[in-house]
Motif scaffolding. Structure first.
Motif, PDB file in Angstrom:
ATOM      1  N   ALA A 144      18.844  41.910  33.904  1.00 62.76           N
ATOM      2  CA  ALA A 144      17.630  42.146  33.112  1.00 62.76           C
ATOM      3  C   ALA A 144      17.351  43.626  32.997  1.00 62.76           C
ATOM      4  CB  ALA A 144      16.438  41.459  33.787  1.00 62.76           C
ATOM      5  N   ASP A 145      16.761  44.051  31.896  1.00 65.51           N
ATOM      6  CA  ASP A 145      16.304  45.419  31.730  1.00 65.51           C
ATOM      7  C   ASP A 145      14.930  45.390  31.089  1.00 65.51           C
ATOM      8  OD1 ASP A 145      18.701  45.747  29.067  1.00 65.51           O
ATOM      9  OD2 ASP A 145      16.672  44.943  28.995  1.00 65.51           O
ATOM     10  N   HIS A 146      14.456  46.539  30.619  1.00 63.52           N
ATOM     11  CA  HIS A 146      13.089  46.617  30.132  1.00 63.52           C
ATOM     12  C   HIS A 146      12.928  46.151  28.700  1.00 63.52           C
ATOM     13  CE1 HIS A 146      11.544  48.488  33.725  1.00 63.52           C
ATOM     14  NE2 HIS A 146      12.564  49.307  33.717  1.00 63.52           N
ATOM     15  N   VAL A 147      14.001  45.941  27.989  1.00 63.07           N
ATOM     16  CA  VAL A 147      13.865  45.520  26.589  1.00 63.07           C
ATOM     17  C   VAL A 147      13.242  44.131  26.473  1.00 63.07           C
ATOM     18  CG1 VAL A 147      15.115  45.038  24.477  1.00 63.07           C
ATOM     19  CG2 VAL A 147      15.749  47.015  25.854  1.00 63.07           C
ATOM     20  N   PRO A 148      13.761  43.117  27.214  1.00 64.54           N
ATOM     21  CA  PRO A 148      13.113  41.803  27.143  1.00 64.54           C
ATOM     22  C   PRO A 148      11.664  41.843  27.604  1.00 64.54           C
ATOM     23  CG  PRO A 148      15.270  41.633  28.172  1.00 64.54           C
ATOM     24  CD  PRO A 148      14.940  43.094  28.063  1.00 64.54           C
ATOM     25  N   THR A 205       5.357  40.215  21.723  1.00 69.62           N
ATOM     26  CA  THR A 205       5.221  38.938  21.021  1.00 69.62           C
ATOM     27  C   THR A 205       3.913  38.255  21.401  1.00 69.62           C
ATOM     28  OG1 THR A 205       7.610  38.646  20.933  1.00 69.62           O
ATOM     29  CG2 THR A 205       6.258  36.678  20.648  1.00 69.62           C
ATOM     30  N   PHE A 206       3.586  38.272  22.680  1.00 68.37           N
ATOM     31  CA  PHE A 206       2.352  37.646  23.142  1.00 68.37           C
ATOM     32  C   PHE A 206       1.127  38.365  22.582  1.00 68.37           C
ATOM     33  CE2 PHE A 206      -0.257  35.099  25.796  1.00 68.37           C
ATOM     34  CZ  PHE A 206      -1.248  35.919  26.302  1.00 68.37           C
ATOM     35  N   LEU A 207       1.157  39.703  22.602  1.00 64.93           N
ATOM     36  CA  LEU A 207       0.022  40.480  22.097  1.00 64.93           C
ATOM     37  C   LEU A 207      -0.149  40.322  20.590  1.00 64.93           C
ATOM     38  CD1 LEU A 207       0.391  43.770  24.188  1.00 64.93           C
ATOM     39  CD2 LEU A 207      -1.377  42.017  24.425  1.00 64.93           C
ATOM     40  N   ALA A 242       0.621  30.563  28.146  1.00 57.57           N
ATOM     41  CA  ALA A 242       0.779  32.017  28.087  1.00 57.57           C
ATOM     42  C   ALA A 242       1.923  32.475  28.986  1.00 57.57           C
ATOM     43  CB  ALA A 242      -0.519  32.696  28.501  1.00 57.57           C
ATOM     44  N   MET A 243       2.013  31.883  30.170  1.00 64.19           N
ATOM     45  CA  MET A 243       3.082  32.270  31.095  1.00 64.19           C
ATOM     46  C   MET A 243       4.451  31.899  30.563  1.00 64.19           C
ATOM     47  SD  MET A 243       1.235  31.398  34.749  1.00 64.19           S
ATOM     48  CE  MET A 243       2.776  31.522  35.632  1.00 64.19           C
ATOM     49  N   ARG A 244       4.541  30.807  29.808  1.00 64.03           N
ATOM     50  CA  ARG A 244       5.825  30.448  29.196  1.00 64.03           C
ATOM     51  C   ARG A 244       6.221  31.497  28.163  1.00 64.03           C
ATOM     52  NH1 ARG A 244       4.371  24.963  30.060  1.00 64.03           N
ATOM     53  NH2 ARG A 244       3.070  24.905  28.180  1.00 64.03           N
ATOM     54  N   GLU A 245       5.246  31.980  27.403  1.00 68.62           N
ATOM     55  CA  GLU A 245       5.546  33.009  26.403  1.00 68.62           C
ATOM     56  C   GLU A 245       5.909  34.342  27.059  1.00 68.62           C
ATOM     57  OE1 GLU A 245       2.734  31.518  22.685  1.00 68.62           O
ATOM     58  OE2 GLU A 245       2.833  33.633  23.258  1.00 68.62           O
ATOM     59  N   GLY A 273       6.298  40.473  35.333  1.00 66.75           N
ATOM     60  CA  GLY A 273       4.996  40.196  35.907  1.00 66.75           C
ATOM     61  C   GLY A 273       5.058  38.914  36.704  1.00 66.75           C
ATOM     62  N   LEU A 274       3.946  38.496  37.273  1.00 67.25           N
ATOM     63  CA  LEU A 274       3.960  37.299  38.104  1.00 67.25           C
ATOM     64  C   LEU A 274       2.559  36.716  38.222  1.00 67.25           C
ATOM     65  CD1 LEU A 274       4.198  38.392  41.846  1.00 67.25           C
ATOM     66  CD2 LEU A 274       3.635  39.941  39.984  1.00 67.25           C
TER      67      LEU A 274
END
Length: 249
Positions: free
Chosen positions: A137-141, A148-150, A190-193, A199-200
């Motif tokens: 993983a990196d910061h792009v996803p 997308t959420f915002l 929201a957590m699924r998106e 985050g957690l």
């Protein structure tokens, strides 16, 4: 405060860096330890590599909390310089103990330069290991998921930094660097998106972005995360271990 350690991951890291130390003991870079037996070379180089790795990891954790938006190249530069300084200081100390004297001041820049070359390589390897342990993983996803959420919010929130999401009855309060907004949505949805975002969940009614945390403190025996906005996100007992493992407390 008791700190939870991922011993499996720690074991993999120690194994990798020990192997690097043994490799350096075999090739004996710069001829600095050419007269030493292999076992002493192994102790010498492995110890220096593990020292550098420890300093680098500590510095990385501090940067992640204090300057989470630094570009990768800047993080690598800071890590390599700090690590090289720490290892150079250790070498000066070893010289003092073994020979009973101090290195000439004129040699120190050369010493730092030689150590820095190895520190740069070690820092690059550390970044690769971090991505490997995190599934690449990196910061792009992270940024894409948050953006997308915002997109559910009014236009003025587009491009904002997401701090946290908290549940209020059937609504969610979205905490950002541009203020707060209420939307009709369940926290679970929201957590699924936000699955790709870094985050957690900290509480049954809170999800917090790691980059949105400014501080952590205890209040009456309960752990609280302080967001950059000044708002406080509670951490329930269920999620305390995950919060500590993320380096947020």
């Amino acid at each position: 405060m008791r700190i939870e350690v991922d011993w499996a991951r720690r074991g993999r890291e120690v194994a990798v860096f020990t192997a690097i130390g043994l490799f350096l003991a075999f090739i004996r870079p710069y001829g600095a330890t050419a007269q030493m037996p292999f076992w002493l070379n192994a102790v010498y180089w492995t110890g220096l590599v593990l020292l550098g790795a420890t300093v680098g990891e500590t510095t990385s954790s501090i940067l992640a909390r204090r300057a989470p938006n630094l570009p990768v190249w800047a993080v690598m530069l800071v890590l390599s310089v700090v690590t090289a300084l720490a290892v150079s200081a250790a070498l000066v100390g070893i010289e003092r103990v073994v020979d009973g004297g101090w290195m000439p001041l004129g040699y120190l820049p050369s010493l730092f330069g030689l150590v820095w070359v190895i520190a740069i390589a070690m820092t690059g390897l550390g970044v690769l290991l971090e991505r490997s342990f995190n599934g690449g993983a990196d910061h792009v996803p992270d940024a894409a998921a948050a953006a997308t959420f915002l997109g559910r919010l009014p236009v003025r929130y587009r491009g904002a930094e997401l701090y946290a999401v908290s549940s209020e009855d059937h609504y969610l309060r979205i905490h950002t660097d541009r203020g707060e907004e209420l939307i009709l949505m369940r926290l679970a949805d929201a957590m699924r998106e936000l699955d790709g975002a870094k985050g957690l969940q900290t509480h049954r009614s809170w999800w917090v972005a790691e980059a949105g945390v400014a501080d952590a403190r205890r209040e009456g025996g309960k752990l609280v995360l302080v967001l950059k906005s000044g708002k406080e996100a509670p951490v329930s007992r269920t999620y305390q271990r995950a919060v500590r493992e993320a380096g947020l407390a």
